[in-house]
Design a protein around this motif. Structure first.
Motif, PDB file in Angstrom:
ATOM      1  N   GLU B 125       1.118  -1.208  -0.012  1.00  0.00           N
ATOM      2  CA  GLU B 125       0.106  -0.065   0.135  1.00  0.00           C
ATOM      3  C   GLU B 125       1.041   1.172   0.020  1.00  0.00           C
ATOM      4  O   GLU B 125       1.884   1.315   0.908  1.00  0.00           O
ATOM      5  N   ASN B 127       1.071   5.356   0.321  1.00  0.00           N
ATOM      6  CA  ASN B 127       0.494   6.432   0.686  1.00  0.00           C
ATOM      7  C   ASN B 127       1.304   7.820   0.379  1.00  0.00           C
ATOM      8  O   ASN B 127       2.621   7.502   0.525  1.00  0.00           O
ATOM      9  N   ARG B 141      -4.073   9.779  -3.245  1.00  0.00           N
ATOM     10  CA  ARG B 141      -3.179   9.577  -2.291  1.00  0.00           C
ATOM     11  C   ARG B 141      -2.731   8.115  -2.022  1.00  0.00           C
ATOM     12  O   ARG B 141      -1.643   8.164  -1.412  1.00  0.00           O
ATOM     13  N   ARG B 142      -3.598   7.454  -2.193  1.00  0.00           N
ATOM     14  CA  ARG B 142      -3.406   6.104  -1.588  1.00  0.00           C
ATOM     15  C   ARG B 142      -3.505   5.168  -2.922  1.00  0.00           C
ATOM     16  O   ARG B 142      -4.088   5.245  -3.734  1.00  0.00           O
ATOM     17  N   ASP B 144      -2.769   0.888  -4.562  1.00  0.00           N
ATOM     18  CA  ASP B 144      -2.075  -0.456  -4.258  1.00  0.00           C
ATOM     19  C   ASP B 144      -1.357  -0.744  -5.283  1.00  0.00           C
ATOM     20  O   ASP B 144      -1.536  -0.541  -6.610  1.00  0.00           O
ATOM     21  N   THR B 157      -5.883   2.430  -8.171  1.00  0.00           N
ATOM     22  CA  THR B 157      -6.186   3.306  -7.404  1.00  0.00           C
ATOM     23  C   THR B 157      -7.607   3.834  -7.588  1.00  0.00           C
ATOM     24  O   THR B 157      -8.169   3.445  -8.860  1.00  0.00           O
TER      25      THR B 157
END
Lengths: 193, 299
Positions: B125, B127, B141-142, B144, B157
């Protein structure tokens, strides 16, 4: 035997407590005996049971131990006998890789391991670590996936996009290369080839 | 004693057992394979706590408490003082036993490099913190991220415009929006910096090349092992500047699993005003199995 302590040992070690001496021997040899059992038995719990039994048997018959000889091969011999007994208990006749002739070959390999430089079993394993780095990438990856990450051949084949038989060959050839490498290092350490 | 499987040769040794070894040479070869098999199993299952428990079980089995366990302070007038000394020595030994030196940084980095060169798929993950959180609300912002050596990665994402996927099969970089999945933007990986520039520094794919990054850190940064942390992790700090495609790394903190070398956390502080992200944090989720075609340009 007095107070649960082997008489022969009590008579020969003066002021040192026999259990203390035995603890030192267990600490020095437990990893090696475990590796020996891991060569033969897949189930880790059975390995632990056999290891326990080997050292308890060694304690019980410690007065038969010739202190002029190293302790490691002696306790390994006990573990070998326990393995053979275990096989008989299992009642399977097709355990060809666990007969006395085969175990003699295994014992030779362990004797050679003892000649490698290093005082502890972990230091002996350093030679294996060095040899692993010398493998080609395909064999090293297969070995690490199988032994470090616990993947079966089928899973490795899926991940690497190769065939099941090819993975088995990589593992076999990797192991053979590791053994050659370790034997070469044993010879370099001064062991008879 | 239960659960043994002596009758089932390990599957990796099946090849050696077909045809069933009957001659001394064949048996010898199988035992030599088994010897290395056992050594490898021992190598990869080393566990100091399990080892102590093992020794403890044996000692319990022989009915003795082990070293120092039989000392009686009443045998001699000086025994109490001697007892204190022995106790002090035991405490010191115990502390020495507890103290395990941290691994050497070069050895640890070599182990990490080796782990991340393995042809397996690892999912993280990721970030990101942006320099100015207000300027680019559309940027997720995040992420995979699934990584595989050889410049292969898959990024998934969601943004306010829907799902978004990007990937690389080692040579071709591609992007696919959930809104227009049939339109796949693709380009040579070498052109990725140009794309990043067009996107205002939002898509620096250099971070997804962990293998390369691990190789560069010791060459261009001061890398230090800080100490052990948590369950088998080692904290490593890297200070210096590494050019990552068109971004720059100023410092990085790595949490490395000591036994395997796998990077379980990677915090990158970036440098350079052009670069949109100020911090990129990778958190390891584990190994996954991806079909190699997942990295390829979608058809």
């Amino acid at each position: 035997m007095q107070d649960g302590v082997p008489t022969g040992l009590a008579a020969t070690i003066g002021d040192v407590e026999p259990r203390d001496l035995f603890e030192i021997l267990v600490r020095e040899n437990a990893d090696m005996v475990r590796a020996y059992l891991l060569c033969h038995v897949r189930d880790p719990a059975t390995v632990e049971d056999l290891l326990q039994e080997a050292f308890l048997t060694a304690w019980r018959i410690l007065d038969r131990y010739d202190r002029q000889l190293p302790f490691g091969p002696w306790v390994r011999g006990i573990a070998a006998k326990l393995l053979l007994n275990h096989r008989r208990k299992m009642g399977r006749s097709k355990v060809w890789f666990c007969d006395e002739e085969s175990m003699h070959v295994m014992e030779e390999a362990f004797c050679k391991l003892q000649t490698l430089k290093g005082d502890t079993f972990d230091e002996k394993l350093d030679h294996l670590r060095v040899c692993l780095e010398k493998l080609n990438a395909v064999q090293r990856d297969a070995i690490r996936m199988h032994y470090e990450h616990g993947l079966q051949c089928k899973e490795i084949a899926t991940r690497t996009g190769t065939g099941f038989e090819a993975v088995k060959k990589h593992l076999q050839r990797g192991r053979a290369a590791l053994l050659r490498c370790m034997e070469a290092r044993a010879v370099a350490s001064g062991a008879p080839s | 004693m239960t659960g043994d499987d002596l009758e089932f040769p390990d599957e990796t040794l099946d090849g050696a057992s077909a045809p069933e070894p009957v001659t001394p040479d064949q048996k010898s070869e199988v035992m030599r394979q088994r010897f290395v098999h056992g050594m490898l199993r021992a190598l990869y299952s080393q566990d100091p706590d399990a080892r102590e428990a093992r020794v403890g079980r044996v000692l319990a089995g022989i009915g003795g408490p082990g070293l120092g366990g039989r000392f009686s302070p009443l045998r001699h007038p000086f025994a109490a003082a001697a007892g204190l000394l022995v106790l002090g020595a035991l405490v010191a030994s115990y502390l020495v036993f507890l103290y395990r030196p941290v691994p050497r940084v070069d050895a640890l980095m070599a182990r990490a490099m080796s782990a991340h060169q393995m042809q397996v798929d690892r999912r993280y993950e990721v970030n990101m913190q942006l320099r100015d959180e207000s300027v680019a609300p559309m940027i997720p912002r995040r992420l995979d991220v699934t990584l595989r050596p050889g410049h292969r990665f898959l990024v998934e994402t969601r943004s306010r415009f829907g799902a978004f996927r990007a990937g690389c099969d080692g040579t071709t970089l591609w992007l696919q929006s959930g809104m227009l999945p049939e339109q796949v933007l693709k380009m040579p990986l070498a052109d990725a910096p140009l794309l990043n520039k067009q996107l205002g520094g939002a898509m620096d794919v250099g971070y997804f090349d962990l293998e390369w990054l691990l190789g560069m850190l010791p060459k261009t940064c001061t890398v230090t092992v800080i100490g052990r942390e948590g369950d088998g992790l080692v904290r490593v700090q890297a200070e210096g500047i590494v050019g990552i495609r068109d971004g720059r790394l100023r410092s990085a903190v790595l949490l490395v699993r000591e036994s395997s070398g796998v990077i379980e956390r990677l915090e990158i502080d970036t440098a350079g005003a052009q670069h949109m992200a100020s911090k990129v944090v990778f958190s390891y989720l584990g190994e996954v199995v991806l079909d190699p075609s997942e990295y390829a340009v979608p058809k």
